[in-house]
Design a protein around this motif. Structure first.
Motif, PDB file in Angstrom:
ATOM      1  N   LEU A   1       0.824  -1.205   0.000  1.00  0.00           N
ATOM      2  CA  LEU A   1       0.000   0.000   0.000  1.00  0.00           C
ATOM      3  C   LEU A   1       0.864   1.262   0.000  1.00  0.00           C
ATOM      4  CD1 LEU A   1      -2.714  -1.061   2.597  1.00  0.00           C
ATOM      5  CD2 LEU A   1      -2.971  -0.947   0.114  1.00  0.00           C
ATOM      6  N   HIS A   2       1.894   1.258   0.848  1.00  0.00           N
ATOM      7  CA  HIS A   2       2.769   2.428   0.928  1.00  0.00           C
ATOM      8  C   HIS A   2       3.516   2.635  -0.390  1.00  0.00           C
ATOM      9  CE1 HIS A   2       6.255   4.743   2.855  1.00  0.00           C
ATOM     10  NE2 HIS A   2       5.228   5.546   2.775  1.00  0.00           N
ATOM     11  N   SER A   3       4.002   1.574  -0.981  1.00  0.00           N
ATOM     12  CA  SER A   3       4.696   1.680  -2.269  1.00  0.00           C
ATOM     13  C   SER A   3       3.767   2.238  -3.339  1.00  0.00           C
ATOM     14  CB  SER A   3       5.214   0.311  -2.710  1.00  0.00           C
ATOM     15  OG  SER A   3       6.188  -0.149  -1.815  1.00  0.00           O
ATOM     16  N   TYR A   4       2.521   1.798  -3.310  1.00  0.00           N
ATOM     17  CA  TYR A   4       1.540   2.258  -4.291  1.00  0.00           C
ATOM     18  C   TYR A   4       1.337   3.771  -4.194  1.00  0.00           C
ATOM     19  CZ  TYR A   4      -2.808   2.535  -6.935  1.00  0.00           C
ATOM     20  OH  TYR A   4      -3.770   2.866  -7.861  1.00  0.00           O
ATOM     21  N   ILE A   5       1.129   4.272  -2.976  1.00  0.00           N
ATOM     22  CA  ILE A   5       0.862   5.712  -2.860  1.00  0.00           C
ATOM     23  C   ILE A   5       2.098   6.552  -3.140  1.00  0.00           C
ATOM     24  CG2 ILE A   5      -1.085   5.408  -1.309  1.00  0.00           C
ATOM     25  CD1 ILE A   5       0.821   6.548   0.916  1.00  0.00           C
ATOM     26  N   LEU A   6       3.286   6.007  -2.840  1.00  0.00           N
ATOM     27  CA  LEU A   6       4.506   6.770  -3.117  1.00  0.00           C
ATOM     28  C   LEU A   6       4.697   7.034  -4.599  1.00  0.00           C
ATOM     29  CD1 LEU A   6       7.047   5.215  -0.594  1.00  0.00           C
ATOM     30  CD2 LEU A   6       5.895   7.443  -0.456  1.00  0.00           C
ATOM     31  N   ASP A   7       4.066   6.232  -5.454  1.00  0.00           N
ATOM     32  CA  ASP A   7       4.158   6.421  -6.897  1.00  0.00           C
ATOM     33  C   ASP A   7       3.113   7.394  -7.451  1.00  0.00           C
ATOM     34  OD1 ASP A   7       6.357   4.773  -7.229  1.00  0.00           O
ATOM     35  OD2 ASP A   7       5.148   2.987  -7.640  1.00  0.00           O
ATOM     36  N   LEU A   8       2.179   7.833  -6.620  1.00  0.00           N
ATOM     37  CA  LEU A   8       1.131   8.742  -7.094  1.00  0.00           C
ATOM     38  C   LEU A   8       1.645  10.181  -7.128  1.00  0.00           C
ATOM     39  CD1 LEU A   8      -1.901   7.360  -5.040  1.00  0.00           C
ATOM     40  CD2 LEU A   8      -1.338   6.896  -7.442  1.00  0.00           C
ATOM     41  N   PRO A   9       1.610  10.845  -8.279  1.00  0.00           N
ATOM     42  CA  PRO A   9       2.124  12.218  -8.379  1.00  0.00           C
ATOM     43  C   PRO A   9       1.485  13.183  -7.378  1.00  0.00           C
ATOM     44  CG  PRO A   9       1.715  11.336 -10.559  1.00  0.00           C
ATOM     45  CD  PRO A   9       1.165  10.336  -9.580  1.00  0.00           C
ATOM     46  N   GLN A  10       0.176  13.066  -7.154  1.00  0.00           N
ATOM     47  CA  GLN A  10      -0.490  13.970  -6.216  1.00  0.00           C
ATOM     48  C   GLN A  10       0.040  13.750  -4.795  1.00  0.00           C
ATOM     49  OE1 GLN A  10      -4.761  13.620  -5.938  1.00  0.00           O
ATOM     50  NE2 GLN A  10      -4.982  15.706  -5.162  1.00  0.00           N
ATOM     51  N   PHE A  11       0.279  12.503  -4.421  1.00  0.00           N
ATOM     52  CA  PHE A  11       0.828  12.234  -3.088  1.00  0.00           C
ATOM     53  C   PHE A  11       2.268  12.734  -2.998  1.00  0.00           C
ATOM     54  CE2 PHE A  11       2.764   9.842   0.331  1.00  0.00           C
ATOM     55  CZ  PHE A  11       1.840  10.045   1.344  1.00  0.00           C
ATOM     56  N   GLN A  12       3.034  12.582  -4.060  1.00  0.00           N
ATOM     57  CA  GLN A  12       4.418  13.075  -4.074  1.00  0.00           C
ATOM     58  C   GLN A  12       4.473  14.581  -3.843  1.00  0.00           C
ATOM     59  OE1 GLN A  12       6.120  11.765  -7.793  1.00  0.00           O
ATOM     60  NE2 GLN A  12       5.903   9.605  -7.266  1.00  0.00           N
ATOM     61  N   MET A  13       3.491  15.316  -4.355  1.00  0.00           N
ATOM     62  CA  MET A  13       3.453  16.766  -4.149  1.00  0.00           C
ATOM     63  C   MET A  13       3.178  17.120  -2.689  1.00  0.00           C
ATOM     64  SD  MET A  13       1.452  18.378  -7.465  1.00  0.00           S
ATOM     65  CE  MET A  13       0.522  19.350  -6.322  1.00  0.00           C
ATOM     66  N   ILE A  14       2.361  16.332  -2.033  1.00  0.00           N
ATOM     67  CA  ILE A  14       1.921  16.634  -0.672  1.00  0.00           C
ATOM     68  C   ILE A  14       2.870  16.092   0.386  1.00  0.00           C
ATOM     69  CG2 ILE A  14       0.079  16.189   1.000  1.00  0.00           C
ATOM     70  CD1 ILE A  14      -1.794  15.967  -1.464  1.00  0.00           C
ATOM     71  N   SER A  15       3.470  14.946   0.136  1.00  0.00           N
ATOM     72  CA  SER A  15       4.216  14.233   1.184  1.00  0.00           C
ATOM     73  C   SER A  15       5.319  15.050   1.872  1.00  0.00           C
ATOM     74  CB  SER A  15       4.768  12.904   0.664  1.00  0.00           C
ATOM     75  OG  SER A  15       5.690  13.106  -0.361  1.00  0.00           O
ATOM     76  N   PRO A  16       6.042  15.928   1.181  1.00  0.00           N
ATOM     77  CA  PRO A  16       7.062  16.699   1.911  1.00  0.00           C
ATOM     78  C   PRO A  16       6.485  17.646   2.962  1.00  0.00           C
ATOM     79  CG  PRO A  16       7.443  16.823  -0.457  1.00  0.00           C
ATOM     80  CD  PRO A  16       6.107  16.193  -0.256  1.00  0.00           C
ATOM     81  N   TYR A  17       5.210  17.941   2.859  1.00  0.00           N
ATOM     82  CA  TYR A  17       4.567  18.892   3.757  1.00  0.00           C
ATOM     83  C   TYR A  17       3.725  18.230   4.842  1.00  0.00           C
ATOM     84  CZ  TYR A  17       5.971  21.771  -0.124  1.00  0.00           C
ATOM     85  OH  TYR A  17       6.714  22.383  -1.103  1.00  0.00           O
TER      86      TYR A  17
END
Length: 160
Positions: free
Chosen positions: A88-104
């Motif tokens: 599940l974690h690997s899946y979301i790490l590949d999502l561009p929208q999640f990549q934009m948010i994750s640093p914040y």
């Protein structure tokens, strides 16, 4: 644990008056609570991301408060250990929208008693949600959950 009440309960989230609720078929209730809580947290992040100003224009932190103890460690420290959580974690790490948010993201645990609005949404207890919102002087508005909710449920199910 809302998924254990078949027919009326499932997953849900709340964010400044916006809420989502999803009652999947009973077969998904065999997924462990920690995994369901992770799915709900990620679904909330993705569902409510549109309500946040573009991150490149505004410096801020998105503080996500979740009921499951494992979710903050997985989202902020890459600490997934079970095969399902790793998938599940690997899946979301590949999502561009999640990549934009994750640093914040700042993710912390809050006991269920402090998470009543999301709990009401996940249990389809809309009269309770309305009362809580009224007490906070917030007008609740339902939104559709992000498609990642169904995607993650379907990804998790074969593990159980």
């Amino acid at each position: 644990d809302a998924m254990r009440d078949p027919g009326v309960a499932g997953l849900g989230g709340f964010f400044h008056g916006l809420y989502w609720s999803h009652v999947p078929p009973p077969v998904y209730a065999r997924i462990p609570i920690a995994v369901l809580e992770f799915i709900a947290a990620v679904s909330s992040i993705m569902t409510f991301a549109y309500a946040i100003p573009p991150l490149e224009d505004v410096a801020h932190t998105l503080h996500v408060r979740v009921d499951a103890l494992s979710t903050p460690f997985i989202l902020t420290e890459d600490a997934a250990s079970s095969p399902a959580m790793i998938a599940l974690h690997s899946y979301i790490l590949d999502l561009p929208q999640f990549q934009m948010i994750s640093p914040y993201l700042l993710v912390s645990h809050v006991p269920g008693v402090g998470n009543e609005l999301s709990d009401a949404a996940s249990r389809s207890d809309f009269p309770r949600l309305q009362r809580l919102c009224h007490n906070l002087r917030v007008s609740p508005s339902v939104v559709d959950p992000h498609c990642v909710c169904s995607e993650l449920l379907n990804l998790a199910l074969p593990f159980y």
